[in-house]
Write an enzyme that holds these catalytic residues in place. Structure first.
Site, PDB file in Angstrom:
ATOM      1  N   ASP A   1     -17.177  15.437  14.917  1.00  0.00           N
ATOM      2  CA  ASP A   1     -16.955  17.005  15.006  1.00  0.00           C
ATOM      3  C   ASP A   1     -18.402  17.849  14.499  1.00  0.00           C
ATOM      4  O   ASP A   1     -18.246  17.776  13.365  1.00  0.00           O
ATOM      5  CB  ASP A   1     -15.576  17.658  14.065  1.00  0.00           C
ATOM      6  CG  ASP A   1     -15.723  19.325  13.810  1.00  0.00           C
ATOM      7  OD1 ASP A   1     -16.668  20.001  14.449  1.00  0.00           O
ATOM      8  OD2 ASP A   1     -15.013  20.056  13.765  1.00  0.00           O
TER       9      ASP A   1
ATOM     10  N   LYS B   1     -22.629  28.171  16.689  1.00  0.00           N
ATOM     11  CA  LYS B   1     -23.320  28.577  15.555  1.00  0.00           C
ATOM     12  C   LYS B   1     -24.632  27.754  15.361  1.00  0.00           C
ATOM     13  O   LYS B   1     -25.405  28.394  15.721  1.00  0.00           O
ATOM     14  CB  LYS B   1     -22.922  27.008  14.360  1.00  0.00           C
ATOM     15  CG  LYS B   1     -21.052  27.448  14.399  1.00  0.00           C
ATOM     16  CD  LYS B   1     -20.249  26.327  13.536  1.00  0.00           C
ATOM     17  CE  LYS B   1     -19.234  26.840  12.482  1.00  0.00           C
ATOM     18  NZ  LYS B   1     -18.015  25.840  13.783  1.00  0.00           N
TER      19      LYS B   1
HETATM   20  N1  DSN Z   1     -15.797  28.036   9.202  1.00  0.00           N
HETATM   21  C1  DSN Z   1     -16.224  27.268   9.865  1.00  0.00           C
HETATM   22  C2  DSN Z   1     -17.532  27.610   8.923  1.00  0.00           C
HETATM   23  O1  DSN Z   1     -17.889  28.534   8.355  1.00  0.00           O
HETATM   24  O2  DSN Z   1     -18.525  26.363   8.454  1.00  0.00           O
HETATM   25  C3  DSN Z   1     -16.340  26.478  10.607  1.00  0.00           C
HETATM   26  O3  DSN Z   1     -15.611  26.457  10.959  1.00  0.00           O
END
Ligand code: DSN
Length: 486
Positions: A232, A261
């Site tokens: 992941d 991200k």
């Molecule tokens: N919630 C995310 C994080 O902040 O790492 C991961 O999905």
């Protein structure tokens, strides 16, 4: 009753429809819904005037936003390109196929050996679909323990046995850990426990880990118990795309990732899976993967209905952007900024888990400072810095943990360099000092941890020193553009 000729009825209906369109359907939200528009404006202002240090957040591009707010969202297209359960999908097919092609190209994957599903709505669902594709209910899975830097979607249950993540209800999950003395994953422990537990899946993935994963080691451990290796790479998928960190693909059977991200795309997810030859047995027999059918079936019709075509189209745009040299430079800056940021924190006496960082994030262990992650997160929010409290190995409470997680992707997008992150380290240092002082003023009548935190929040609101820092940060960070403003 007045009888109108049919032609006139159509005419009145058209007029009424035009009026309705004028009133509601064709105007921007500032004209149709001032209440929601005010909330949007407030959030825009918060983003513009805050230092975003949450390592999983980023500012996506204007082009991605164009597609997210586009007509692609109006279409139903259950199924896959050229095999849909709805008509009218000729352009949706093109968008999804383009997205798949760009995803494979970006990670330099041979389409004979790898496939990708770009429909999962987000990371936790993508992981669930992956597990369900290759495991039956009750089968076994191992992931990094949540308080040690893992993720809820890798399974999580309390030491008491309470299953917090439903992944741990559907499947039997057993965590592996970091070695608290080094802050690094304890591969020896994983090697030993996986031989006993014999999981069907081992997950190599983290949510709060600042070092590079040893995928080769994971592969060896996984081979020894005949499991699948699912990596992941949600946090680091942008870094992997740019080649600034190790790639999980060489050693993994399946790779999952979110797309918003470090990759800086829309909120979504992808599942990459291997195709064709898996291994040749000692007797010379070829074993082939059957993951393509299983993964695709698990996503649709197994778990999802209509894909979010606006997201998939926006993802195709983001993947195109990630293939550009500017993106590589951006990721190099993300990593260089994180290193500089961690050095500046260390200089100011902060203890970092594992002693530093190799990627985009830093986990600060506050336990030597007399302040916890919840209070520090609170005071930082009061001075317009968004970070998040995080557990450190050994913590008992996720609500009052002793860590703070920070990262560089979002502010590097806005143009922060090493000297800017030195300034941020100084703000965090000042915030800790202030937090310690305010904590000492908490009311003695607040007896529970929660009540004391509420009191601490109130003290933050009333403090003139907090207000001064908040104003300083607000003005300073407001000078840095957000994508789309240039
Ligand atoms: N919630 C995310 C994080 O902040 O790492 C991961 O999905």
């Amino acid at each position: 009753m007045l009888k109108l000729p049919a032609r006139n009825i159509r005419c009145y209906a058209t007029k009424a429809n035009n009026a309705y369109q004028q009133a509601l359907l064709s105007k921007h939200v500032d004209q149709t819904d001032p209440e929601m528009y005010a909330i949007l404006q407030a959030e825009r202002k918060r983003q513009k005037h805050s230092i975003t240090l949450i390592p999983s957040e980023n500012f996506t591009s204007k082009s991605v936003m164009d597609l997210l707010g586009s007509e692609m969202q109006n279409k139903y297209s259950e199924g896959y390109p050229n095999e849909r359960y709805y008509g009218g999908n000729q352009f949706i097919d093109k968008a999804e196929s383009l997205c798949q092609k760009r995803a494979l190209d970006l990670y330099q994957l041979d389409p004979e050996k790898w496939g990708v599903n770009v429909q999962p709505l987000s990371g936790a669902p993508a992981n669930l679909y992956t597990y369900s594709a290759i495991m039956n209910i009750g089968d076994r899975l191992m992931g990094l323990d949540l308080p040690h830097g893992g993720h809820l979607s890798h399974g999580y249950q309390l030491p008491s046995g309470t299953k917090i993540s439903f992944v741990s209800k559907y499947f039997q999950t057993m965590p592996y850990h970091i070695d608290p003395s080094t802050g690094l994953i304890d591969y020896e422990e994983l090697s030993m426990t996986s031989k006993l537990f014999r999981p069907k899946i081992i997950i190599a993935g983290t949510s709060a880990y600042s070092r590079i994963l040893d995928y080769k080691r994971f592969r060896e451990i996984t081979n020894a118990c005949n499991a699948y290796l699912v990596s992941d790479m949600a946090h680091i998928s942008g870094l992997v795309a740019a080649g600034v960190t190790d790639s999980p693909f060489e050693h993994s059977d399946i790779v999952t990732t979110t797309t918003h991200k470090s990759l800086r795309g829309p909120r979504g997810a992808m599942i990459f899976y291997r195709k064709n030859l898996r291994k040749v047995t000692k007797q010379g027999k070829e074993i082939h993967y059957d993951l393509d059918k299983k993964i695709n079936f698990s996503v649709f019709p197994g778990h999802q209905g209509g894909p979010h075509n606006h997201t998939i189209s926006a993802l195709a745009v983001a993947l195109g952007q990630a293939a550009k040299p500017e993106f590589k430079q951006y990721q190099q800056n993300v990593v260089a900024n994180a290193k500089a940021f961690s050095d500046e924190l260390i200089k100011r006496g902060f203890n970092l888990v594992s002693g530093g960082t190799d990627n985009h994030l830093i986990l600060i262990n506050l336990s030597n400072l007399g302040i916890d992650g919840a209070r520090l997160e609170t005071i930082l929010e009061s001075i317009n810095i968004a970070a998040n409290k995080n557990t450190i190995a050994g913590d008992k409470s996720a609500l009052f943990p002793s860590g703070l997680r920070v990262g560089t992707p979002a502010m590097t997008t806005r143009g922060f360099d090493k000297s800017d992150f030195a300034k941020v380290a100084e703000y965090i240092y000042k915030a800790v000092k202030l937090a310690i002082s305010l904590k000492s003023q908490e009311s003695a009548t607040a007896t529970t941890a929660r009540a004391r935190l509420i009191d601490f929040k109130k003290l933050c609101k009333e403090s003139t020193a907090v207000k001064q820092l908040a104003d300083e940060v607000y003005t300073w960070v407001g000078q840095y553009p957000i994508p789309g403003e240039l």
